[in-house]
Write a protein that holds these residues in place. Structure first.
Motif, PDB file in Angstrom:
ATOM      1  N   LEU A 135     131.474 110.325 -25.146  1.00  0.00           N
ATOM      2  CA  LEU A 135     131.521 109.812 -23.778  1.00  0.00           C
ATOM      3  C   LEU A 135     132.084 110.892 -22.859  1.00  0.00           C
ATOM      4  N   PHE A 136     131.402 111.130 -21.741  1.00  0.00           N
ATOM      5  CA  PHE A 136     131.916 112.073 -20.750  1.00  0.00           C
ATOM      6  C   PHE A 136     133.135 111.459 -20.065  1.00  0.00           C
ATOM      7  N   MET A 137     133.911 112.263 -19.367  1.00  0.00           N
ATOM      8  CA  MET A 137     135.230 111.829 -18.907  1.00  0.00           C
ATOM      9  C   MET A 137     135.214 110.517 -18.115  1.00  0.00           C
ATOM     10  N   PRO A 138     134.380 110.364 -17.080  1.00  0.00           N
ATOM     11  CA  PRO A 138     134.428 109.082 -16.360  1.00  0.00           C
ATOM     12  C   PRO A 138     133.919 107.918 -17.205  1.00  0.00           C
ATOM     13  N   ASP A 139     132.953 108.196 -18.076  1.00  0.00           N
ATOM     14  CA  ASP A 139     132.447 107.141 -18.962  1.00  0.00           C
ATOM     15  C   ASP A 139     133.525 106.701 -19.949  1.00  0.00           C
ATOM     16  N   TYR A 140     134.327 107.655 -20.404  1.00  0.00           N
ATOM     17  CA  TYR A 140     135.411 107.318 -21.326  1.00  0.00           C
ATOM     18  C   TYR A 140     136.459 106.448 -20.632  1.00  0.00           C
ATOM     19  N   LEU A 141     136.824 106.801 -19.404  1.00  0.00           N
ATOM     20  CA  LEU A 141     137.809 106.005 -18.674  1.00  0.00           C
ATOM     21  C   LEU A 141     137.260 104.611 -18.373  1.00  0.00           C
ATOM     22  N   ASN A 142     135.963 104.531 -18.029  1.00  0.00           N
ATOM     23  CA  ASN A 142     135.331 103.215 -17.839  1.00  0.00           C
ATOM     24  C   ASN A 142     135.395 102.385 -19.126  1.00  0.00           C
ATOM     25  N   TYR A 143     135.153 103.050 -20.244  1.00  0.00           N
ATOM     26  CA  TYR A 143     135.199 102.370 -21.549  1.00  0.00           C
ATOM     27  C   TYR A 143     136.603 101.856 -21.843  1.00  0.00           C
ATOM     28  N   CYS A 144     137.616 102.682 -21.559  1.00  0.00           N
ATOM     29  CA  CYS A 144     138.996 102.246 -21.798  1.00  0.00           C
ATOM     30  C   CYS A 144     139.312 100.979 -21.013  1.00  0.00           C
ATOM     31  N   LEU A 145     138.773 100.891 -19.795  1.00  0.00           N
ATOM     32  CA  LEU A 145     139.072  99.745 -18.934  1.00  0.00           C
ATOM     33  C   LEU A 145     138.275  98.505 -19.306  1.00  0.00           C
ATOM     34  N   THR A 146     137.005  98.685 -19.688  1.00  0.00           N
ATOM     35  CA  THR A 146     136.099  97.539 -19.856  1.00  0.00           C
ATOM     36  C   THR A 146     135.685  97.274 -21.291  1.00  0.00           C
ATOM     37  N   GLY A 147     135.811  98.284 -22.171  1.00  0.00           N
ATOM     38  CA  GLY A 147     135.315  98.142 -23.533  1.00  0.00           C
ATOM     39  C   GLY A 147     133.823  98.389 -23.657  1.00  0.00           C
ATOM     40  N   GLN A 198     139.486  94.611 -18.655  1.00  0.00           N
ATOM     41  CA  GLN A 198     140.076  93.696 -19.639  1.00  0.00           C
ATOM     42  C   GLN A 198     141.566  93.527 -19.325  1.00  0.00           C
ATOM     43  N   ILE A 199     141.852  92.653 -18.386  1.00  0.00           N
ATOM     44  CA  ILE A 199     143.229  92.504 -17.897  1.00  0.00           C
ATOM     45  C   ILE A 199     144.201  92.193 -19.035  1.00  0.00           C
ATOM     46  N   GLU A 200     143.732  91.400 -20.010  1.00  0.00           N
ATOM     47  CA  GLU A 200     144.620  91.023 -21.116  1.00  0.00           C
ATOM     48  C   GLU A 200     145.021  92.223 -21.969  1.00  0.00           C
ATOM     49  N   LYS A 201     144.215  93.274 -21.952  1.00  0.00           N
ATOM     50  CA  LYS A 201     144.499  94.486 -22.737  1.00  0.00           C
ATOM     51  C   LYS A 201     145.639  95.290 -22.116  1.00  0.00           C
ATOM     52  N   PHE A 202     145.867  95.074 -20.818  1.00  0.00           N
ATOM     53  CA  PHE A 202     146.872  95.852 -20.090  1.00  0.00           C
ATOM     54  C   PHE A 202     147.946  94.919 -19.526  1.00  0.00           C
ATOM     55  N   ASP A 204     151.035  94.993 -19.585  1.00  0.00           N
ATOM     56  CA  ASP A 204     152.212  95.608 -18.969  1.00  0.00           C
ATOM     57  C   ASP A 204     152.015  95.839 -17.470  1.00  0.00           C
ATOM     58  N   PHE A 205     150.786  95.676 -16.991  1.00  0.00           N
ATOM     59  CA  PHE A 205     150.478  95.933 -15.582  1.00  0.00           C
ATOM     60  C   PHE A 205     150.014  94.641 -14.911  1.00  0.00           C
ATOM     61  N   ASP A 206     150.414  94.456 -13.675  1.00  0.00           N
ATOM     62  CA  ASP A 206     149.959  93.323 -12.873  1.00  0.00           C
ATOM     63  C   ASP A 206     148.734  93.785 -12.092  1.00  0.00           C
ATOM     64  N   LEU A 207     147.537  93.497 -12.617  1.00  0.00           N
ATOM     65  CA  LEU A 207     146.298  94.068 -12.091  1.00  0.00           C
ATOM     66  C   LEU A 207     145.506  93.044 -11.286  1.00  0.00           C
ATOM     67  N   PRO A 208     144.764  93.521 -10.300  1.00  0.00           N
ATOM     68  CA  PRO A 208     143.834  92.631  -9.594  1.00  0.00           C
ATOM     69  C   PRO A 208     142.608  92.352 -10.456  1.00  0.00           C
ATOM     70  N   GLU A 209     141.756  91.486  -9.977  1.00  0.00           N
ATOM     71  CA  GLU A 209     140.475  91.234 -10.637  1.00  0.00           C
ATOM     72  C   GLU A 209     139.533  92.377 -10.242  1.00  0.00           C
ATOM     73  N   VAL A 210     139.038  93.126 -11.225  1.00  0.00           N
ATOM     74  CA  VAL A 210     138.314  94.369 -10.937  1.00  0.00           C
ATOM     75  C   VAL A 210     136.969  94.405 -11.653  1.00  0.00           C
ATOM     76  N   GLU A 211     135.915  94.656 -10.884  1.00  0.00           N
ATOM     77  CA  GLU A 211     134.609  94.979 -11.459  1.00  0.00           C
ATOM     78  C   GLU A 211     134.443  96.490 -11.422  1.00  0.00           C
ATOM     79  N   VAL A 212     134.147  97.102 -12.562  1.00  0.00           N
ATOM     80  CA  VAL A 212     133.964  98.549 -12.639  1.00  0.00           C
ATOM     81  C   VAL A 212     132.487  98.872 -12.415  1.00  0.00           C
ATOM     82  N   VAL A 213     132.235  99.752 -11.462  1.00  0.00           N
ATOM     83  CA  VAL A 213     130.875 100.185 -11.124  1.00  0.00           C
ATOM     84  C   VAL A 213     130.727 101.658 -11.491  1.00  0.00           C
ATOM     85  N   ALA A 214     129.672 101.995 -12.180  1.00  0.00           N
ATOM     86  CA  ALA A 214     129.379 103.408 -12.452  1.00  0.00           C
ATOM     87  C   ALA A 214     128.844 104.017 -11.163  1.00  0.00           C
TER      88      ALA A 214
END
Length: 468
Positions: A135-147, A198-202, A204-214
């Motif tokens: 996975l290229f760098m932005p794709d990897y970060l997207n994967y970490c966030l969304t699975g 995946q808010i439940e995965k994180f 430790d952080f109080d996160l908003p509801e987020v849709e990740v767009v490539a």
């Protein structure tokens, strides 16, 4: 950055800023991708505290670098940085397996030793053996966030692994690397929804509801998207940051022998466009000089000091690989002038003047090459990105190139990122409408050529001598 559209104007507000740099980890210079992910989460938490409970998110990064995942979806080792010296001899090694002219004809991507193709050629076999997915760098970060595992096209195009005709992975190249296309996640276009964080995965952080767009996730692709050129103009862009990327937005790639000889590249843009451009070393030179002076001088102070020095006291090929990642940029610049038997820039002002003069000469020279290669006149150059704030360099560039310049927006990459999200949400009818809104949202400054004499011919002759 947080952005929205209010009264036909795009807002852009900084939520969280953090530093990023490669450090030596064992044998290699590597990125701390875990820290990058943590900073993104901190930024999102700050956004929620600022009242943003629901949003979309786009991530863009530099090109070519990647992470390996194993069968379990865990990262294999560190993300090695493209400025690491491991690939210095890789193009020559690859050329023993396929002529570089053929490689260019297949991919349209300029030969740079740090391209993904050359990184993979010299990868440690044990890392490759463990790798199930790249996975290229932005794709990897997207994967970490969304699975979700996807490969966005603009970032994939920087790899020199995509075939220009088929627009997918070139199997002959992969065979040379000992890989199959199964190692890559499905290709997607800019504007595709990747999934929700995946808010439940994180927890430790109080996160908003987020849709990740490539988004157009190569930072230059986002910057070009934000370039406010008009369809009625013959315009070129210069995305000016650590790298300077100078080129045209084209409907079709141009992988001619002449383009290969001039080392121009054909990277993917949005709406199936091609970013035909030249990589130029850019603000990296002055950034490193500033670092070597222990940040004693601000960039504004370097400009003031440079203005007090004689113009064009020496010629420097800013794209010489000795400037890619030297231990000390000041010494690299001095050594270069010694080797080429020129006056040595000794003071901060002289060093800055040498950099700015030669960047402007390089831009002017490449604008000529660009017009010659594409047989297209260029009437205006849009300079976007952080480097567009340097009015001294902007005027030098106008004088050297004898082309009108429009400078701004400064935060072009961030603007292109959010505008791609807006395009995905159908907030704009098309790209031109979005660019019109960008122009009225972020004022630009125009620089017109003066009659100052510049040694462009002498500079071009100097470059020819260096090639010999």
């Amino acid at each position: 950055m947080a952005s929205t559209l209010i009264n036909e104007k795009i807002t852009l507000n900084e939520i969280h800023r953090f530093k990023n740099g490669a450090t030596k980890q064992g044998k290699y210079y590597c990125w701390d991708v875990d820290q990058l992910l943590a900073e993104i989460l901190i930024g999102l938490q700050k956004a929620k505290r600022a009242g943003i409970t629901k949003c979309s998110l786009g991530i863009d990064t530099w090109g070519v670098d990647y992470c390996f995942l194993n069968q379990e979806g865990q990262r294999v080792g560190d993300a090695i940085a493209y400025r690491d010296s491991r690939t210095e001899q890789a193009p020559a090694l690859f050329a023993t397996k396929m002529p570089l002219t053929k490689l260019y004809a297949k991919t349209g991507i300029q030969i740079q030793p740090f391209n993904t193709i050359f990184q993979l050629l010299v990868e440690e076999p044990e890392r490759v053996d463990q790798a199930a997915t790249l996975l290229f760098m932005p794709d990897y970060l997207n994967y970490c966030l969304t699975g979700q595992k996807f490969t966005e096209r603009t970032i994939a195009s920087t790899s020199q692994l995509l075939n220009l005709e088929t627009k997918t992975w070139d199997e002959e190249i992969l065979q040379i690397l000992g890989l199959t296309k199964d190692i890559f996640a499905p290709l997607i276009e800019p504007g595709t929804s990747v999934g929700s964080i995946q808010i439940e995965k994180f927890s430790d952080f109080d996160l908003p509801e987020v849709e990740v767009v490539a988004v157009a996730s190569h930072d230059t692709a986002s910057a070009v998207l934000a370039t406010p050129g008009k369809s009625t103009e013959n315009w070129a862009y210069l995305s000016s940051g650590t790298w300077s990327l100078l080129g045209l937005e084209k409907s079709n790639p141009l992988a001619s022998p002449q383009a290969f000889a001039q080392n121009y590249t054909n990277e993917a843009g949005i709406n199936d466009t091609t970013r035909f451009l030249k990589n130029i070393m850019g603000m990296w030179l002055i950034q490193e000089v500033a670092r070597n002076f222990n940040q004693q001088y601000s960039f504004a102070e370097f400009v003031t000091l440079a203005q007090q020095e004689p113009a064009f006291a020496q010629f420097i090929d800013v794209n010489d690989l000795v400037f890619l990642h030297p231990d000390n940029m000041i010494e690299a610049l001095k050594n270069y002038t010694v080797m080429t038997q020129q006056k040595i820039p000794a003071t901060p002002g002289q060093l800055a003047r040498a950099i700015y003069d030669n960047l402007a000469l390089c831009y002017a020279h490449e604008l000529e090459q660009l017009q010659h290669l594409t047989n297209m006149p260029i009437d205006i150059l849009y300079i976007v990105g952080g480097g567009s704030q340097n009015e001294f360099l902007n005027q030098l560039t106008a004088d050297c190139s004898q082309i009108k310049i429009s400078a701004g927006p400064i935060e072009a990459t961030a603007i292109g990122n959010v505008v791609m999200q807006m395009l995905a949400k159908k907030i704009f009818k098309n790209l031109q409408e979005a660019r019109n809104i960008i122009q009225q949202s972020f004022p630009s400054k125009v620089f017109t050529p003066s009659e100052t004499k510049v040694p462009l011919v002498q500079y071009k002759n100097f470059l020819k001598e260096q090639i010999k």
